[in-house]
Motif scaffolding. Structure first.
Motif, PDB file in Angstrom:
ATOM      1  N   LEU A  16       0.825  -1.209   0.000  1.00 34.49           N
ATOM      2  CA  LEU A  16       0.000   0.000   0.000  1.00 34.49           C
ATOM      3  C   LEU A  16       0.858   1.257   0.000  1.00 34.49           C
ATOM      4  N   MET A  17       1.975   1.243   0.730  1.00 43.86           N
ATOM      5  CA  MET A  17       2.832   2.427   0.800  1.00 43.86           C
ATOM      6  C   MET A  17       3.618   2.640  -0.491  1.00 43.86           C
ATOM      7  N   LYS A  18       3.935   1.556  -1.191  1.00 40.32           N
ATOM      8  CA  LYS A  18       4.560   1.694  -2.507  1.00 40.32           C
ATOM      9  C   LYS A  18       3.635   2.463  -3.447  1.00 40.32           C
ATOM     10  N   LYS A  19       2.356   2.105  -3.376  1.00 45.60           N
ATOM     11  CA  LYS A  19       1.375   2.740  -4.255  1.00 45.60           C
ATOM     12  C   LYS A  19       1.210   4.211  -3.923  1.00 45.60           C
ATOM     13  N   SER A  20       1.232   4.545  -2.630  1.00 47.14           N
ATOM     14  CA  SER A  20       1.041   5.944  -2.217  1.00 47.14           C
ATOM     15  C   SER A  20       2.310   6.771  -2.398  1.00 47.14           C
ATOM     16  N   GLY A  21       3.468   6.109  -2.489  1.00 49.23           N
ATOM     17  CA  GLY A  21       4.731   6.815  -2.711  1.00 49.23           C
ATOM     18  C   GLY A  21       5.357   7.398  -1.462  1.00 49.23           C
ATOM     19  N   ASP A  22       4.914   6.926  -0.278  1.00 48.75           N
ATOM     20  CA  ASP A  22       5.489   7.431   0.975  1.00 48.75           C
ATOM     21  C   ASP A  22       6.766   6.649   1.291  1.00 48.75           C
ATOM     22  N   PHE A  23       7.886   7.134   0.725  1.00 51.99           N
ATOM     23  CA  PHE A  23       9.137   6.383   0.816  1.00 51.99           C
ATOM     24  C   PHE A  23       9.691   6.321   2.241  1.00 51.99           C
ATOM     25  N   ALA A  24       9.371   7.331   3.081  1.00 54.30           N
ATOM     26  CA  ALA A  24       9.912   7.344   4.448  1.00 54.30           C
ATOM     27  C   ALA A  24       9.360   6.174   5.261  1.00 54.30           C
ATOM     28  N   TRP A  25       8.025   6.025   5.256  1.00 50.88           N
ATOM     29  CA  TRP A  25       7.426   4.913   6.015  1.00 50.88           C
ATOM     30  C   TRP A  25       7.628   3.571   5.309  1.00 50.88           C
ATOM     31  N   LEU A  26       7.800   3.613   3.991  1.00 50.31           N
ATOM     32  CA  LEU A  26       8.132   2.386   3.266  1.00 50.31           C
ATOM     33  C   LEU A  26       9.469   1.836   3.763  1.00 50.31           C
ATOM     34  N   SER A  27      10.441   2.725   3.983  1.00 48.11           N
ATOM     35  CA  SER A  27      11.753   2.284   4.466  1.00 48.11           C
ATOM     36  C   SER A  27      11.655   1.702   5.880  1.00 48.11           C
ATOM     37  N   VAL A  28      10.734   2.245   6.707  1.00 51.42           N
ATOM     38  CA  VAL A  28      10.521   1.675   8.048  1.00 51.42           C
ATOM     39  C   VAL A  28       9.954   0.266   7.930  1.00 51.42           C
ATOM     40  N   GLY A  29       9.020   0.082   6.978  1.00 54.54           N
ATOM     41  CA  GLY A  29       8.459  -1.249   6.743  1.00 54.54           C
ATOM     42  C   GLY A  29       9.533  -2.239   6.334  1.00 54.54           C
ATOM     43  N   TYR A  30      10.397  -1.843   5.388  1.00 55.86           N
ATOM     44  CA  TYR A  30      11.501  -2.718   4.959  1.00 55.86           C
ATOM     45  C   TYR A  30      12.403  -3.080   6.149  1.00 55.86           C
ATOM     46  N   PHE A  31      12.676  -2.089   6.982  1.00 57.42           N
ATOM     47  CA  PHE A  31      13.573  -2.290   8.122  1.00 57.42           C
ATOM     48  C   PHE A  31      13.039  -3.369   9.066  1.00 57.42           C
ATOM     49  N   TYR A  32      11.765  -3.279   9.405  1.00 56.20           N
ATOM     50  CA  TYR A  32      11.206  -4.259  10.354  1.00 56.20           C
ATOM     51  C   TYR A  32      10.986  -5.629   9.707  1.00 56.20           C
ATOM     52  N   VAL A  33      10.768  -5.662   8.396  1.00 58.61           N
ATOM     53  CA  VAL A  33      10.739  -6.961   7.702  1.00 58.61           C
ATOM     54  C   VAL A  33      12.130  -7.600   7.795  1.00 58.61           C
ATOM     55  N   GLY A  34      13.163  -6.776   7.547  1.00 64.54           N
ATOM     56  CA  GLY A  34      14.537  -7.273   7.651  1.00 64.54           C
ATOM     57  C   GLY A  34      14.859  -7.780   9.040  1.00 64.54           C
ATOM     58  N   LYS A  35      14.448  -7.052  10.070  1.00 67.38           N
ATOM     59  CA  LYS A  35      14.713  -7.476  11.449  1.00 67.38           C
ATOM     60  C   LYS A  35      13.970  -8.769  11.778  1.00 67.38           C
ATOM     61  N   SER A  36      12.749  -8.897  11.248  1.00 62.82           N
ATOM     62  CA  SER A  36      11.969 -10.123  11.493  1.00 62.82           C
ATOM     63  C   SER A  36      12.666 -11.337  10.890  1.00 62.82           C
ATOM     64  N   TYR A  37      13.133 -11.191   9.643  1.00 64.58           N
ATOM     65  CA  TYR A  37      13.860 -12.306   9.012  1.00 64.58           C
ATOM     66  C   TYR A  37      15.157 -12.613   9.769  1.00 64.58           C
ATOM     67  N   LEU A  38      15.784 -11.576  10.282  1.00 63.32           N
ATOM     68  CA  LEU A  38      17.015 -11.767  11.055  1.00 63.32           C
ATOM     69  C   LEU A  38      16.734 -12.606  12.297  1.00 63.32           C
ATOM     70  N   ASP A  39      15.644 -12.307  12.985  1.00 65.76           N
ATOM     71  CA  ASP A  39      15.292 -13.065  14.188  1.00 65.76           C
ATOM     72  C   ASP A  39      14.742 -14.449  13.864  1.00 65.76           C
ATOM     73  N   LEU A  40      14.288 -14.616  12.617  1.00 63.37           N
ATOM     74  CA  LEU A  40      13.846 -15.938  12.167  1.00 63.37           C
ATOM     75  C   LEU A  40      15.019 -16.741  11.589  1.00 63.37           C
ATOM     76  N   LYS A  41      16.236 -16.207  11.771  1.00 63.33           N
ATOM     77  CA  LYS A  41      17.491 -16.862  11.334  1.00 63.33           C
ATOM     78  C   LYS A  41      17.612 -16.966   9.815  1.00 63.33           C
TER      79      LYS A  41
END
Length: 538
Positions: free
Chosen positions: A228-253
């Motif tokens: 949804l954020m890609k579609k709206s073009g809000d790159f700031a909150w999109l980067s926060v989304g990417y960050f927490y996806v990355g952290k989740s995968y990190l904790d999932l090994k």
């Protein structure tokens, strides 16, 4: 038509031309606002926003001028994430809206001031502003107004709710944040008109899940949010989304996937030169990853990116914080004071006013006493700290350097010797010193020097330089009474810091006390002791 649709412009241009011909500036402002909404390029949005401000000023209508300034501020904030420029527009809008009867306009401006305060970390203050906005927008979004007005008020309500959740999260109010998230999701449902707001609430839900160690649930909420954020073009909150996806995968090994998402954050930073403070950890994780991989090239690259991010965040905070206090907070208080003075112009209110003033003075005296006590404690702690440093030098206490990286040992030792000489000769007092200049003086490259400082001094270059300068000037203030006579600007120049404000902030950050308070306390101590210092040179 959807936002950013170029198909709208044949109609918009006819509207603008008609308004120009009739010199109907109210309609012309609306035409330019439509130009902002439907332009697909940020540069064109800014151009139309400038035109809206011009047309509004031609009208002489304060409400219209305020609206136009807000519109331009939104372009800078939402599409560029240029907080400094956005704040200037919001403050201009605030000046024109102070005497308005348009409540929607007042709260619209209040919302954007709250956004800047939240970005600066003033979460308690901004939360109060967003609560006021919610109290205004929420009932109007469910009233019998025109559908367009209901839509605008609901947008204001949902965005204020989203910002309040951010404040709650940073204040550690998990229960309140979760409750507000559920409210937001129940309000937007699957309404396409509020898809962007749904993306925000899903992002908040995902972050909440992450903090509860529910990593798979985090991904379930963040993935649709990112879409949804890609579609709206809000790159700031999109980067926060990417960050927490990355952290989740990190904790999932799943390290491989986590690095992909951390790199997505860096890609957004490279493109837009903007990063939210909470994403600083993204670079620390990447640096640690490549350190373990023994990939020196990538490690140095992400170290440079972290330094660049620190620089951008620092510039924003140095500009925004004093400005919003001086031009919004102080003016708001003065306006309230003037209103109170008008309200209390009758004799029947004079006694009540005097009582309030007396109570206020008592409270101020109590606060002043507590502040003075706190300053005294901080001064004593700083004094003890320098005593310990003195003892350490007199006993020649020094810890042996330990090799921490896979860098060339001889080069590291050479750089450490040069840094020792740099410190001993007080060369850190050079004005305008940067890591590039110092690296050039040392005959090395800035990335190499940066890594050595990070590893062996355990701070980045800016922090290392700041600590040397502040420790140097603090020691002079302890040792030489003459320096206590100098002004803050002179002291700043003495240790190589160009800005008075920067010097004061760094002194407080490192020593825990403002330089003016320290000088006052030091003078008091010397006067009590008859002017004799108990310190030797360190």
């Amino acid at each position: 038509m959807e936002e950013n649709s170029p198909k709208a412009f044949p109609f918009i241009q006819v509207y603008i031309n008609k308004a120009k011909k009739e010199k109907n500036y109210e309609k012309l402002v609306q035409g330019y606002k439509d130009g902002v909404f439907y332009s697909s390029l940020n540069e064109k949005k800014l151009k139309y926003a400038d035109s809206a401000v011009w047309a509004a000023k031609q009208s002489g209508n304060s409400d219209l001028i305020s609206t136009a300034y807000i519109e331009k501020g939104v372009v800078y904030y939402y599409h560029y994430k240029k907080y400094q420029k956005a704040l200037n527009e919001y403050l201009a809008a605030y000046e024109y809206s102070k005497n308005t009867n348009n409540e929607f306009l007042k709260f619209q401006n209040l919302y954007y001031i709250g956004v800047v305060k939240s970005y600066l970390g003033y979460y308690e203050e901004s939360a109060q502003l967003f609560k006021q906005c919610i109290d205004y927008y929420s009932p109007k979004s469910k009233s019998n107004l025109h559908p367009n007005e209901i839509f605008n008020n609901k947008k204001g309500y949902l965005n204020s709710l989203h910002q309040l959740i951010i404040c709650y999260r940073n204040l550690g109010k998990t229960k309140e944040a979760d409750s507000a998230i559920q409210t937001g999701l129940s309000e937007v449902k699957n309404d396409p008109d509020f898809a962007q707001e749904k993306g925000y609430f899903l992002l908040c839900k995902g972050i909440s899940d992450y903090k509860k160690n529910q990593y798979q649930l985090t991904l379930d909420h963040l993935n649709p949010s990112i879409s949804l954020m890609k579609k709206s073009g809000d790159f700031a909150w999109l980067s926060v989304g990417y960050f927490y996806v990355g952290k989740s995968y990190l904790d999932l090994k799943n390290n491989a996937k986590s690095i992909i998402y951390f790199k997505k954050v860096d890609s957004i930073f490279q493109k837009h030169q903007f990063i939210l403070p909470e994403l600083r950890e993204n670079y620390e994780l990447l640096i640690n990853h490549y350190k373990k991989e023994k990939n020196q090239e990538q490690q140095l690259y992400y170290t440079s990116q972290l330094l660049k991010a620190d620089s951008i965040i620092s510039k924003d905070f140095i500009y925004l914080s004093p400005k919003i206090h001086k031009e919004y907070d102080t003016k708001t208080l003065l306006d309230e004071k003037n209103e109170l003075e008008k309200a209390n112009s009758w004799g029947s209110f004079i006694i009540a006013g005097l009582i309030i003033l007396a109570v206020g003075l008592v409270i101020l005296l109590i606060i002043r006493y507590k502040n003075e006590k706190e300053i005294q404690q901080k001064y004593i702690l700083l004094e003890e700290k320098f005593m310990m440093q003195q003892d350490a030098v007199e006993k020649n206490v020094s810890a042996p350097e330990e090799k921490k990286t896979n860098l060339d040992e001889n080069k590291v030792e050479e750089l450490l010797r040069k840094l020792k000489s740099f410190e001993d000769k007080k060369e850190f007092t050079q004005k305008g010193l940067t890591i590039n200049k110092l690296a050039s003086q040392f005959g090395t490259n800035s990335n190499y020097l940066s890594q050595v400082i990070n590893e062996y001094k355990e701070v980045n270059f800016n922090k290392y330089l700041s600590e040397l300068r502040i420790h140097y000037i603090t020691n002079l203030l302890f040792e030489n009474r003459e320096y206590l006579k100098y002004g803050i600007e002179t002291l700043a120049k003495e240790c190589g810091i160009a800005s008075r404000q920067n010097f004061s902030d760094l002194f407080y950050e490192i020593n825990g006390i403002r330089p003016t308070d320290f000088i006052r306390k030091r003078k008091q101590e010397l006067d009590n002791k008859g002017g004799f210092s108990t310190w030797n040179a360190v």
